[in-house]
Write a protein that holds these residues in place. Structure first.
Motif, mmCIF file in Angstrom:
data_model
loop_
_atom_site.group_PDB
_atom_site.id
_atom_site.type_symbol
_atom_site.label_atom_id
_atom_site.label_comp_id
_atom_site.label_asym_id
_atom_site.label_seq_id
_atom_site.Cartn_x
_atom_site.Cartn_y
_atom_site.Cartn_z
ATOM 1 N N VAL A 56 1.030 -1.279 0.026
ATOM 2 C CA VAL A 56 0.061 0.007 0.235
ATOM 3 C C VAL A 56 0.878 1.325 -0.078
ATOM 4 O O VAL A 56 0.785 2.113 -0.957
ATOM 5 C CB VAL A 56 -0.941 0.021 1.372
ATOM 6 N N LEU A 57 1.828 1.416 0.980
ATOM 7 C CA LEU A 57 2.906 2.366 0.758
ATOM 8 C C LEU A 57 3.502 2.515 -0.322
ATOM 9 O O LEU A 57 3.634 3.721 -0.921
ATOM 10 C CB LEU A 57 3.701 2.154 2.178
ATOM 11 N N ARG A 58 4.103 1.744 -0.945
ATOM 12 C CA ARG A 58 4.698 1.668 -2.316
ATOM 13 C C ARG A 58 3.787 2.075 -3.425
ATOM 14 O O ARG A 58 4.409 3.114 -4.074
ATOM 15 C CB ARG A 58 5.366 0.265 -2.582
ATOM 16 N N VAL A 59 2.795 1.612 -3.265
ATOM 17 C CA VAL A 59 2.024 1.928 -4.627
ATOM 18 C C VAL A 59 1.473 3.298 -4.674
ATOM 19 O O VAL A 59 1.309 4.164 -5.446
ATOM 20 C CB VAL A 59 0.792 0.858 -4.824
ATOM 21 N N VAL A 60 0.992 3.761 -3.437
ATOM 22 C CA VAL A 60 0.513 5.227 -3.066
ATOM 23 C C VAL A 60 1.403 6.143 -3.416
ATOM 24 O O VAL A 60 1.133 7.211 -3.788
ATOM 25 C CB VAL A 60 0.075 5.285 -1.699
ATOM 26 N N SER A 61 2.874 5.815 -3.152
ATOM 27 C CA SER A 61 3.722 6.610 -3.333
ATOM 28 C C SER A 61 3.938 6.844 -4.928
ATOM 29 O O SER A 61 4.441 8.254 -5.253
ATOM 30 C CB SER A 61 5.108 6.038 -2.745
ATOM 31 N N LEU A 62 3.310 6.182 -5.524
ATOM 32 C CA LEU A 62 3.743 6.712 -6.961
ATOM 33 C C LEU A 62 3.035 8.025 -7.326
ATOM 34 O O LEU A 62 3.525 8.542 -8.493
ATOM 35 C CB LEU A 62 3.154 5.596 -8.087
ATOM 36 N N TYR A 63 2.079 8.528 -6.799
ATOM 37 C CA TYR A 63 1.307 9.614 -7.112
ATOM 38 C C TYR A 63 2.050 10.643 -6.827
ATOM 39 O O TYR A 63 1.744 11.754 -7.528
ATOM 40 C CB TYR A 63 0.015 9.776 -6.134
ATOM 41 N N LEU A 64 3.151 10.835 -5.884
ATOM 42 C CA LEU A 64 3.920 11.791 -6.154
ATOM 43 C C LEU A 64 4.613 12.259 -7.403
ATOM 44 O O LEU A 64 4.963 13.151 -7.676
ATOM 45 C CB LEU A 64 5.204 11.521 -4.913
ATOM 46 N N VAL A 65 5.299 11.014 -8.075
ATOM 47 C CA VAL A 65 5.686 11.232 -9.485
ATOM 48 C C VAL A 65 4.682 11.981 -10.426
ATOM 49 O O VAL A 65 5.122 12.653 -11.015
ATOM 50 C CB VAL A 65 6.403 9.785 -9.743
#
Length: 426
Positions: free
Chosen positions: A143-152
Motif C-alpha cells: 500500500v505504501l509503495r503503490v500510493v507513493s507513485l502519485y508523487l511522481v
C-alpha cells in the motif's frame, strides 16, 4: 474568507497621514486586492467542491470498507506528505516567492528539480517501505509503495500549478481540482463496491492524481524546456530548503498524530481517528487552506511590486491582514463549535453505528480545527517577507510541546490523542 481590497483608499492624489499618495501605487494595490479576492473565491470553490465530492464518496466507503482500510491508507498518506514537501513543495514555493518565476530558465529548472527529487525519493520509499509500514496486515508494505507513485505523477505538473499561484490565476486550477476529486472519489467507490477492499482507496488516489495532472497540463500553456540552468539550481535549492523546512515542521504539527496513532494503536484505531477529521476538514480547514494558498502569493506580489515612493503600502498591508484575521475567527469558531455540538448524530447518521468511536474525537478535532486555522495564518506573512526561519522556530517550539503529549496520550486511546492535540493549540 474575504480579502480586504482597500489597501489604499481614495483615487488620484490625496493625503494620508500628511503624506502624498500617488495614483499608481493605489491602483496597483487595488488590482492586487481584487486579484487576491478572485483567487480566493476560485481557490476555495475548487477546493471545496473537490472535498465535497470525496466526502460524499467517503459516506459510501464508510458503509463498505472497514476502519483498518482507512487506517492503512491514511498512515501511508501521512508519511508521504513529508516526502511531498521535500520533493515538490519547497521548489514550488520558491517560484511563488520569486518575481522572475515566469522566466523560462527559472521555471524549467524548477520543473526538473521537482521531478528528479520525486523520482529519487519515491525510489527510497520503495526500498524502505518494510521498515516503516509497521502493521500486521500483509498489504501494508505494498500500500505504501503503490500510493507513493502519485508523487511522481503530481510532480509532472506541480510547476504548472505553482506558476498559476504565482500569477494569482487560481481560476485555472479550478477544473483540474474538480476532475481530480471526482475521479478519486468515483474510482474508490466503484472499486470498493467491486470488492477491492483497501486497494479501492489506493486506486482512487492514483486515478485522481493521473487525471488531475493530465487536465492541468492541458489547461496550462507552459511547457518545460530540455535544459537546466546551472546558475539557478543552487539559489533555488537554498531558498526552497527554507520553505521545505517550514513545510516539514508544519506537516509534523498537522500529521504527527496520524503517525503516532498508527504506530501505537494500529490501523483500526487510526481509521476511526481519520474519519473524525473529515467534517472539520470540509467545513473549516478547507476554507483556510484556500485562504493560505492565496494570501502567500498575494503578499509576495505586494512585496515584489513595492517601490520607494510607495512606502506606506506595507502599513496598509498590515491593516488588511488584521482585518482578514478577524473575519477568519468569526467564521471558524461558529462552524467548528457547531460540528462539535452535533458530533454524535453526525457520526451515526452519516457513517453508521459502527463508527461510534469517532464521536468524541470528532468533537475535539472540530475545536482544534478552528484554533489551527486562525493560528496558521501568520505563516503566510512570514514566508512572503522572506523570513520562513522565524516561522520554523515558532513551529519547532510547538512540536517540542506536542510530541511528548501525543505519544503519552496514545497510550490511552484516540480520544486522549485528540484532546492532547487541542490542548497544545490552547
Amino acid at each position: 474568507m474575504p480579502i480586504d481590497t482597500t489597501l489604499s483608499r481614495g483615487v488620484g492624489r490625496g493625503r494620508d497621514n500628511g503624506r502624498a499618495v500617488s495614483a499608481e501605487p493605489t491602483a496597483r494595490s487595488q488590482r492586487l486586492g481584487v486579484a487576491a479576492l478572485a483567487g480566493f473565491l476560485w481557490g476555495y470553490g475548487g477546493l471545496m467542491l473537490g472535498k465535497v465530492f470525496f466526502f460524499l464518496a467517503t459516506l459510501v466507503l464508510a458503509r463498505v470498507l472497514v476502519p483498518e482500510d482507512f487506517g492503512l491508507v491514511a498512515f501511508a498518506l501521512a508519511l508521504l506528505a513529508y516526502v511531498n514537501n521535500v520533493a515538490i513543495h519547497g521548489v514550488g514555493e520558491t517560484l511563488v516567492y520569486r518575481a522572475d518565476a515566469r522566466d523560462q530558465r527559472v521555471a524549467s529548472t524548477a520543473w526538473w528539480l521537482a521531478v528528479g527529487l520525486s523520482v529519487a525519493l519515491v525510489g527510497a520509499v520503495w526500498l524502505l517501505a518494510p521498515l516503516v509500514a509497521r502493521f500486521e496486515d500483509p498489504d501494508a508494505v505494498w500500500v505504501l509503495r503503490v500510493v507513493s507513485l502519485y508523487l511522481v505523477v503530481a510532480s509532472l505538473t506541480s510547476t504548472h500549478a505553482y506558476l498559476f499561484r504565482h500569477d494569482l490565476q487560481f481560476r485555472k486550477l479550478f477544473l483540474p481540482e474538480q476532475v481530480s476529486g471526482f475521479v478519486r472519489g468515483g474510482s474508490a467507490v466503484a472499486l470498493a463496491l467491486a470488492g477491492a477492499g483497501v486497494w479501492s482507496l489506493v486506486g482512487g488516489q492514483l486515478a485522481g492524481a493521473v487525471v488531475g495532472a493530465a487536465t492541468l497540463a492541458w489547461i496550462s500553456r507552459w511547457r518545460p524546456s530540455l535544459t537546466v540552468a546551472g546558475d539557478q539550481v543552487g539559489p533555488m535549492l537554498r531558498v526552497g530548503s527554507a520553505f521545505t523546512a517550514v513545510a516539514l515542521i508544519g506537516e509534523a504539527a498537522k500529521n504527527l498524530d496520524f503517525v503516532i496513532v498508527g504506530i501505537r494503536l494500529g490501523a483500526e484505531e487510526l481509521g476511526y481517528y481519520v474519519l473524525a477529521f473529515r467534517l472539520p476538514e470540509l467545513a473549516v480547514l478547507a476554507l483556510f487552506e484556500a485562504a493560505w494558498g492565496v494570501l502567500f502569493p498575494f503578499y509576495s506580489r505586494v512585496r515584489n511590486e513595492r517601490s520607494e515612493g510607495d512606502a506606506d503600502l506595507a502599513g496598509r498591508l498590515g491593516e488588511a491582514y488584521v482585518r482578514t484575521l478577524r473575519v477568519g475567527g468569526l467564521l471558524a469558531f461558529p462552524l467548528a463549535l457547531g460540528i462539535a455540538a452535533l458530533a454524535q448524530p453526525l457520526v451515526t447518521t452519516l457513517y453508521g453505528d459502527r463508527w461510534e468511536p469517532s464521536v468524541w474525537p470528532l468533537a475535539l478535532v472540530s475545536a482544534w480545527a478552528a484554533l489551527h486555522a486562525v493560528v496558521g495564518m501568520p505563516g503566510t506573512v512570514f514566508k512572503a517577507l522572506g523570513r520562513p526561519g522565524l516561522l520554523t522556530r515558532c513551529i519547532v517550539v510547538y512540536l517540542v510541546l506536542l510530541l511528548p503529549s501525543l505519544w503519552f496520550a496514545a497510550g490511552y486511546g484516540i480520544v486522549e490523542v485528540a484532546a492532547a492535540h487541542l490542548d497544545r493549540d490552547l
